[in-house]
Design a protein around this motif. Sequence first.
Motif, PDB file in Angstrom:
ATOM      1  N   PHE A  76       0.824  -1.205   0.000  1.00  0.00           N
ATOM      2  CA  PHE A  76       0.000   0.000   0.000  1.00  0.00           C
ATOM      3  C   PHE A  76       0.862   1.261   0.000  1.00  0.00           C
ATOM      4  O   PHE A  76       0.668   2.166  -0.820  1.00  0.00           O
ATOM      5  CB  PHE A  76      -0.925  -0.012   1.216  1.00  0.00           C
ATOM      6  N   LEU A  77       1.843   1.333   0.897  1.00  0.00           N
ATOM      7  CA  LEU A  77       2.656   2.536   1.028  1.00  0.00           C
ATOM      8  C   LEU A  77       3.559   2.757  -0.178  1.00  0.00           C
ATOM      9  O   LEU A  77       3.973   3.899  -0.441  1.00  0.00           O
ATOM     10  CB  LEU A  77       3.495   2.469   2.311  1.00  0.00           C
ATOM     11  N   ALA A  78       3.853   1.706  -0.911  1.00  0.00           N
ATOM     12  CA  ALA A  78       4.682   1.841  -2.112  1.00  0.00           C
ATOM     13  C   ALA A  78       3.999   2.696  -3.176  1.00  0.00           C
ATOM     14  O   ALA A  78       4.656   3.171  -4.111  1.00  0.00           O
ATOM     15  CB  ALA A  78       5.008   0.460  -2.684  1.00  0.00           C
ATOM     16  N   GLN A  79       2.695   2.905  -3.028  1.00  0.00           N
ATOM     17  CA  GLN A  79       1.944   3.716  -3.983  1.00  0.00           C
ATOM     18  C   GLN A  79       1.978   5.208  -3.642  1.00  0.00           C
ATOM     19  O   GLN A  79       1.373   6.021  -4.342  1.00  0.00           O
ATOM     20  CB  GLN A  79       0.493   3.220  -4.049  1.00  0.00           C
ATOM     21  N   PHE A  80       2.688   5.550  -2.560  1.00  0.00           N
ATOM     22  CA  PHE A  80       2.845   6.936  -2.136  1.00  0.00           C
ATOM     23  C   PHE A  80       4.291   7.376  -2.353  1.00  0.00           C
ATOM     24  O   PHE A  80       5.208   6.571  -2.208  1.00  0.00           O
ATOM     25  CB  PHE A  80       2.500   7.086  -0.648  1.00  0.00           C
ATOM     26  N   PRO A  81       4.517   8.650  -2.661  1.00  0.00           N
ATOM     27  CA  PRO A  81       5.900   9.137  -2.758  1.00  0.00           C
ATOM     28  C   PRO A  81       6.618   8.970  -1.418  1.00  0.00           C
ATOM     29  O   PRO A  81       6.021   9.177  -0.353  1.00  0.00           O
ATOM     30  CB  PRO A  81       5.730  10.621  -3.106  1.00  0.00           C
ATOM     31  N   SER A 123      -9.034   2.199  -2.666  1.00  0.00           N
ATOM     32  CA  SER A 123      -9.098   2.942  -3.919  1.00  0.00           C
ATOM     33  C   SER A 123      -8.127   2.335  -4.945  1.00  0.00           C
ATOM     34  O   SER A 123      -7.064   1.811  -4.577  1.00  0.00           O
ATOM     35  CB  SER A 123      -8.732   4.401  -3.670  1.00  0.00           C
ATOM     36  N   GLU A 124      -8.475   2.426  -6.208  1.00  0.00           N
ATOM     37  CA  GLU A 124      -7.562   1.980  -7.265  1.00  0.00           C
ATOM     38  C   GLU A 124      -6.380   2.933  -7.395  1.00  0.00           C
ATOM     39  O   GLU A 124      -5.315   2.549  -7.892  1.00  0.00           O
ATOM     40  CB  GLU A 124      -8.311   1.891  -8.600  1.00  0.00           C
ATOM     41  N   THR A 125      -6.551   4.156  -6.923  1.00  0.00           N
ATOM     42  CA  THR A 125      -5.473   5.155  -6.936  1.00  0.00           C
ATOM     43  C   THR A 125      -5.392   5.792  -5.543  1.00  0.00           C
ATOM     44  O   THR A 125      -5.867   6.917  -5.332  1.00  0.00           O
ATOM     45  CB  THR A 125      -5.737   6.235  -8.007  1.00  0.00           C
ATOM     46  N   PRO A 126      -4.792   5.086  -4.587  1.00  0.00           N
ATOM     47  CA  PRO A 126      -4.799   5.554  -3.192  1.00  0.00           C
ATOM     48  C   PRO A 126      -4.195   6.941  -2.983  1.00  0.00           C
ATOM     49  O   PRO A 126      -4.751   7.740  -2.215  1.00  0.00           O
ATOM     50  CB  PRO A 126      -3.972   4.492  -2.462  1.00  0.00           C
ATOM     51  N   TYR A 127      -3.091   7.226  -3.638  1.00  0.00           N
ATOM     52  CA  TYR A 127      -2.450   8.519  -3.421  1.00  0.00           C
ATOM     53  C   TYR A 127      -3.326   9.667  -3.912  1.00  0.00           C
ATOM     54  O   TYR A 127      -3.493  10.686  -3.223  1.00  0.00           O
ATOM     55  CB  TYR A 127      -1.088   8.566  -4.103  1.00  0.00           C
TER      56      TYR A 127
END
Length: 238
Positions: free
Chosen positions: A20-25, A220-224
């Motif tokens: 999950f966190l890999a989808q955030f900067p 969400s499909e686009t969490p960030y």
Amino acid sequence: MEKRPIIALDFSSQEEIQTFLAQFPAEEKLFVKIGMELFYQEGPSIVHELTAAGHDVFLDLKLHDIPNTVKKAMKGLAKLGVRMTNVHAAGGIEMMAAAKEGLAEGTAAGKDVPDLIAVTQLTSTSEEQMHHDQLIQVPLKDSVVHYAKCAQEAGLDGVVCSALEVEMIHAATSDEFICLTPGIRPKGASVGDQKRVMDPQQAREIGSNYIVVGRPITQSETPYESYLQIKKEWNGEA
């Protein structure tokens, strides 16, 4: 100062968190909530991992036991370096005061004592359920405000409550008394198993100090992108 919504990391493993966190900067420092599901599976190591990455942690374990046990447990939790943790207000004033003492005793010298807040009534609890299951016959809002006043008397920093009750609690306590509100859903989102909900803009307007958002971000499909949109609404920018 820009406010961050608290992301409820309602996952069951460290691997799921990493995905999950890999989808955030990497530079995006988050405020996250770790609940019982994750903490009971992964233990303190998940807290250490998140704080080492620069994230703030709300450790949502809702302690509720005899005062001495809660005090000792909080003394240990303070060593994890979390930003905030909680108890059940139903445990009583003596228990809540003991929890606060434990946090202070367990916090390393020079470090800030974590904020301690109390759960009033769960946002999944309706007034009918409270009457039937808990045999509390006053209106739900009266129960919530009573618990909040007890928490303040015990020296706590605030409460977990529905956004629908924030104004009443601030009126009965103070504007500085934390009202952290889960059950936040963006406009048009499914309410799931929550009974008392608001959107981020509404929560801001009525004075919530913190909001917790889970599935609208984590599923969400686009969490960030979902996070940024909710953050904008929370800060009055959308």
